[in-house]
Design a protein around this motif. Structure first.
Motif, PDB file in Angstrom:
ATOM      1  N   SER B  66       0.848  -1.188   0.000  1.00 46.51           N
ATOM      2  CA  SER B  66       0.000   0.000   0.000  1.00 46.51           C
ATOM      3  C   SER B  66       0.886   1.242   0.000  1.00 46.51           C
ATOM      4  CB  SER B  66      -0.945   0.016   1.203  1.00 46.51           C
ATOM      5  OG  SER B  66      -0.214   0.061   2.401  1.00 46.51           O
ATOM      6  N   ALA B  67       0.473   2.224  -0.762  1.00 39.16           N
ATOM      7  CA  ALA B  67       1.221   3.470  -0.854  1.00 39.16           C
ATOM      8  C   ALA B  67       0.290   4.624  -0.573  1.00 39.16           C
ATOM      9  CB  ALA B  67       1.848   3.624  -2.230  1.00 39.16           C
ATOM     10  N   GLU B  68       0.848   5.637   0.069  1.00 37.18           N
ATOM     11  CA  GLU B  68       0.069   6.827   0.391  1.00 37.18           C
ATOM     12  C   GLU B  68       0.893   8.066   0.120  1.00 37.18           C
ATOM     13  OE1 GLU B  68      -2.690   5.261   4.136  1.00 37.18           O
ATOM     14  OE2 GLU B  68      -0.963   6.554   4.501  1.00 37.18           O
ATOM     15  N   ARG B  69       0.186   9.145  -0.124  1.00 33.25           N
ATOM     16  CA  ARG B  69       0.819  10.454  -0.238  1.00 33.25           C
ATOM     17  C   ARG B  69      -0.173  11.452   0.346  1.00 33.25           C
ATOM     18  NH1 ARG B  69       2.816  13.852  -5.581  1.00 33.25           N
ATOM     19  NH2 ARG B  69       4.424  15.048  -4.478  1.00 33.25           N
ATOM     20  N   PRO B  70      -0.271  11.460   1.669  1.00 34.18           N
ATOM     21  CA  PRO B  70      -1.415  12.089   2.332  1.00 34.18           C
ATOM     22  C   PRO B  70      -1.607  13.583   2.061  1.00 34.18           C
ATOM     23  CG  PRO B  70       0.281  11.465   3.920  1.00 34.18           C
ATOM     24  CD  PRO B  70       0.664  10.846   2.614  1.00 34.18           C
ATOM     25  N   LYS B  71      -0.561  14.339   1.947  1.00 36.27           N
ATOM     26  CA  LYS B  71      -0.739  15.776   1.744  1.00 36.27           C
ATOM     27  C   LYS B  71      -0.121  16.227   0.428  1.00 36.27           C
ATOM     28  CE  LYS B  71      -0.968  16.847   6.661  1.00 36.27           C
ATOM     29  NZ  LYS B  71      -0.395  17.618   7.794  1.00 36.27           N
ATOM     30  N   GLY B  72       0.099  15.261  -0.436  1.00 36.93           N
ATOM     31  CA  GLY B  72       0.678  15.621  -1.727  1.00 36.93           C
ATOM     32  C   GLY B  72       2.145  15.970  -1.658  1.00 36.93           C
ATOM     33  N   SER B  73       2.785  15.648  -0.517  1.00 36.20           N
ATOM     34  CA  SER B  73       4.217  15.936  -0.415  1.00 36.20           C
ATOM     35  C   SER B  73       4.982  14.616  -0.345  1.00 36.20           C
ATOM     36  CB  SER B  73       4.513  16.818   0.794  1.00 36.20           C
ATOM     37  OG  SER B  73       4.017  16.215   1.978  1.00 36.20           O
ATOM     38  N   PHE B  74       5.343  14.158   0.876  1.00 38.13           N
ATOM     39  CA  PHE B  74       6.075  12.895   0.990  1.00 38.13           C
ATOM     40  C   PHE B  74       5.140  11.721   0.754  1.00 38.13           C
ATOM     41  CE2 PHE B  74       4.666  10.941   4.929  1.00 38.13           C
ATOM     42  CZ  PHE B  74       4.041  11.987   5.580  1.00 38.13           C
ATOM     43  N   SER B  75       5.732  10.561   0.499  1.00 34.78           N
ATOM     44  CA  SER B  75       4.952   9.345   0.284  1.00 34.78           C
ATOM     45  C   SER B  75       5.538   8.211   1.116  1.00 34.78           C
ATOM     46  CB  SER B  75       4.977   8.962  -1.193  1.00 34.78           C
ATOM     47  OG  SER B  75       4.319   7.728  -1.432  1.00 34.78           O
ATOM     48  N   THR B  76       4.694   7.256   1.472  1.00 35.83           N
ATOM     49  CA  THR B  76       5.151   6.038   2.130  1.00 35.83           C
ATOM     50  C   THR B  76       4.695   4.834   1.335  1.00 35.83           C
ATOM     51  OG1 THR B  76       3.179   5.970   3.525  1.00 35.83           O
ATOM     52  CG2 THR B  76       5.132   7.056   4.445  1.00 35.83           C
ATOM     53  N   LEU B  77       5.537   3.812   1.343  1.00 38.56           N
ATOM     54  CA  LEU B  77       5.214   2.525   0.733  1.00 38.56           C
ATOM     55  C   LEU B  77       5.336   1.482   1.834  1.00 38.56           C
ATOM     56  CD1 LEU B  77       4.684   0.810  -1.863  1.00 38.56           C
ATOM     57  CD2 LEU B  77       7.161   0.566  -2.047  1.00 38.56           C
ATOM     58  N   GLU B  78       4.244   0.790   2.115  1.00 39.07           N
ATOM     59  CA  GLU B  78       4.237  -0.238   3.146  1.00 39.07           C
ATOM     60  C   GLU B  78       4.066  -1.607   2.501  1.00 39.07           C
ATOM     61  OE1 GLU B  78       0.987  -0.164   5.954  1.00 39.07           O
ATOM     62  OE2 GLU B  78       2.016  -1.529   7.327  1.00 39.07           O
ATOM     63  N   ILE B  79       4.843  -2.551   2.981  1.00 35.48           N
ATOM     64  CA  ILE B  79       4.691  -3.943   2.568  1.00 35.48           C
ATOM     65  C   ILE B  79       4.325  -4.741   3.803  1.00 35.48           C
ATOM     66  CG2 ILE B  79       5.700  -5.910   1.376  1.00 35.48           C
ATOM     67  CD1 ILE B  79       7.856  -4.038   0.267  1.00 35.48           C
ATOM     68  N   GLN B  80       3.199  -5.392   3.759  1.00 34.88           N
ATOM     69  CA  GLN B  80       2.769  -6.210   4.894  1.00 34.88           C
ATOM     70  C   GLN B  80       3.143  -7.670   4.643  1.00 34.88           C
ATOM     71  OE1 GLN B  80      -1.466  -5.280   5.047  1.00 34.88           O
ATOM     72  NE2 GLN B  80      -1.094  -3.731   6.608  1.00 34.88           N
ATOM     73  N   ARG B  81       3.407  -8.370   5.727  1.00 36.00           N
ATOM     74  CA  ARG B  81       3.691  -9.818   5.653  1.00 36.00           C
ATOM     75  C   ARG B  81       4.734 -10.084   4.555  1.00 36.00           C
ATOM     76  NH1 ARG B  81      -1.501  -8.945   5.249  1.00 36.00           N
ATOM     77  NH2 ARG B  81      -1.657  -9.815   3.142  1.00 36.00           N
ATOM     78  N   THR B  82       5.908  -9.489   4.713  1.00 40.46           N
ATOM     79  CA  THR B  82       6.931  -9.574   3.673  1.00 40.46           C
ATOM     80  C   THR B  82       7.275 -11.018   3.324  1.00 40.46           C
ATOM     81  OG1 THR B  82       8.620  -9.314   5.381  1.00 40.46           O
ATOM     82  CG2 THR B  82       8.007  -7.342   4.123  1.00 40.46           C
ATOM     83  N   GLU B  83       7.621 -11.207   2.066  1.00 39.75           N
ATOM     84  CA  GLU B  83       8.044 -12.506   1.541  1.00 39.75           C
ATOM     85  C   GLU B  83       9.440 -12.340   0.958  1.00 39.75           C
ATOM     86  OE1 GLU B  83       5.110 -13.432  -1.384  1.00 39.75           O
ATOM     87  OE2 GLU B  83       3.469 -13.591   0.082  1.00 39.75           O
ATOM     88  N   GLN B  84      10.151 -13.450   0.805  1.00 35.85           N
ATOM     89  CA  GLN B  84      11.518 -13.372   0.286  1.00 35.85           C
ATOM     90  C   GLN B  84      11.539 -12.774  -1.115  1.00 35.85           C
ATOM     91  OE1 GLN B  84      12.992 -17.404   0.990  1.00 35.85           O
ATOM     92  NE2 GLN B  84      14.134 -16.662   2.751  1.00 35.85           N
ATOM     93  N   GLY B  85      10.483 -13.000  -1.874  1.00 31.51           N
ATOM     94  CA  GLY B  85      10.395 -12.432  -3.220  1.00 31.51           C
ATOM     95  C   GLY B  85      10.243 -10.927  -3.246  1.00 31.51           C
ATOM     96  N   ASP B  86      10.004 -10.318  -2.084  1.00 29.31           N
ATOM     97  CA  ASP B  86       9.911  -8.854  -2.024  1.00 29.31           C
ATOM     98  C   ASP B  86      11.287  -8.202  -1.973  1.00 29.31           C
ATOM     99  OD1 ASP B  86       7.115  -9.113   0.290  1.00 29.31           O
ATOM    100  OD2 ASP B  86       7.124  -9.088  -1.913  1.00 29.31           O
TER     101      ASP B  86
END
Lengths: 109, 115
Positions: B66-86
């Motif tokens: 999931s990715a967010e850019r809440p105020k149109g400035s910085f962004s975050t990318l979250e990976i849940q339940r990571t796998e080795q292929g990530d």
């Protein structure tokens, strides 16, 4: 989807000679074509671009040629310098940027 | 330095953990992109924001991402339940609307290793 292909994973040239890096694409709707250069542990940096309506763009030692009928572009570096040693990515844009797999250029002194 | 910055530069995690990466684009750029690069491959498009709106997501972006850019400035990318292929380099890039050649400016990336 392999819409942009760089078929040569590596290229080695002598300092002072010409380096020619090649790229093929399949999507005739691409608007712009770009070359990026990447050093280890850094993100890609923009090098040179060409619009789909042109067939040549030159910037100092770097020239990009576009052959739309063949869906082919190439980057010429003349003269090559040891500092040019890096991975070069070809990219094409049609709203999103698509990259080739890269060619590692080594320029030997 | 007014370039694109990414944090952290490196992340090592165990399979199943969640991770979050941050990207600060060039301040006047309204477009922000996330790419993923694996060894021997070029960057692969993941997702794209114009201001705070996420306008496109690649099918590579599974529901664990999931990715967010809440105020149109910085962004975050979250990976849940990571796998080795990530395991990959996650690159952020920004651009300004109206660039004639659609040039992207990349950060140095976050290298993720999932053990």
């Amino acid at each position: 989807d392999q819409q942009v292909k760089q078929n040569s994973p590596s290229l080695s040239v002598q300092e002072g000679r010409i380096s020619i890096l090649n790229c093929d694409y399949t999507n005739s709707m691409f608007d712009y074509f770009l070359w990026y250069k990447k050093y280890p542990a850094e993100g890609p940096t923009f090098l040179i671009s060409i619009s789909s309506i042109k067939d040549k763009n030159e910037d100092g030692r770097f020239t990009v040629f576009l052959n739309k009928s063949a869906k082919h572009l190439s980057l010429h570096i003349v003269p090559s310098q040891p500092g040019d040693s890096a991975v070069y990515f070809c990219a094409a844009s049609d709203l999103r940027m698509r990259f080739g797999a890269g060619t590692r250029l080594t320029v030997k002194p | 330095d007014t370039g694109v910055s990414q944090d952290p530069r490196h992340k090592i995690t165990k399979r199943g953990q969640n991770v979050t990466f941050r990207c600060d684009p060039i301040s006047e750029h309204n477009r922000l992109y996330w790419y993923r690069q694996t060894l021997g491959q070029g960057p692969e498009f993941l997702t794209y924001f114009q201001n705070e709106a996420q306008l496109e997501k690649s099918r590579l972006l599974s529901d664990r991402f999931s990715a967010e850019r809440p105020k149109g400035s910085f962004s975050t990318l979250e990976i849940q339940r990571t796998e080795q292929g990530d395991s990959a380099m996650y690159l952020c890039a920004s651009s300004a609307e109206g660039f004639t050649d659609e040039k992207l400016f990349f950060g140095s990336g976050t290298q993720l290793s999932v053990l």
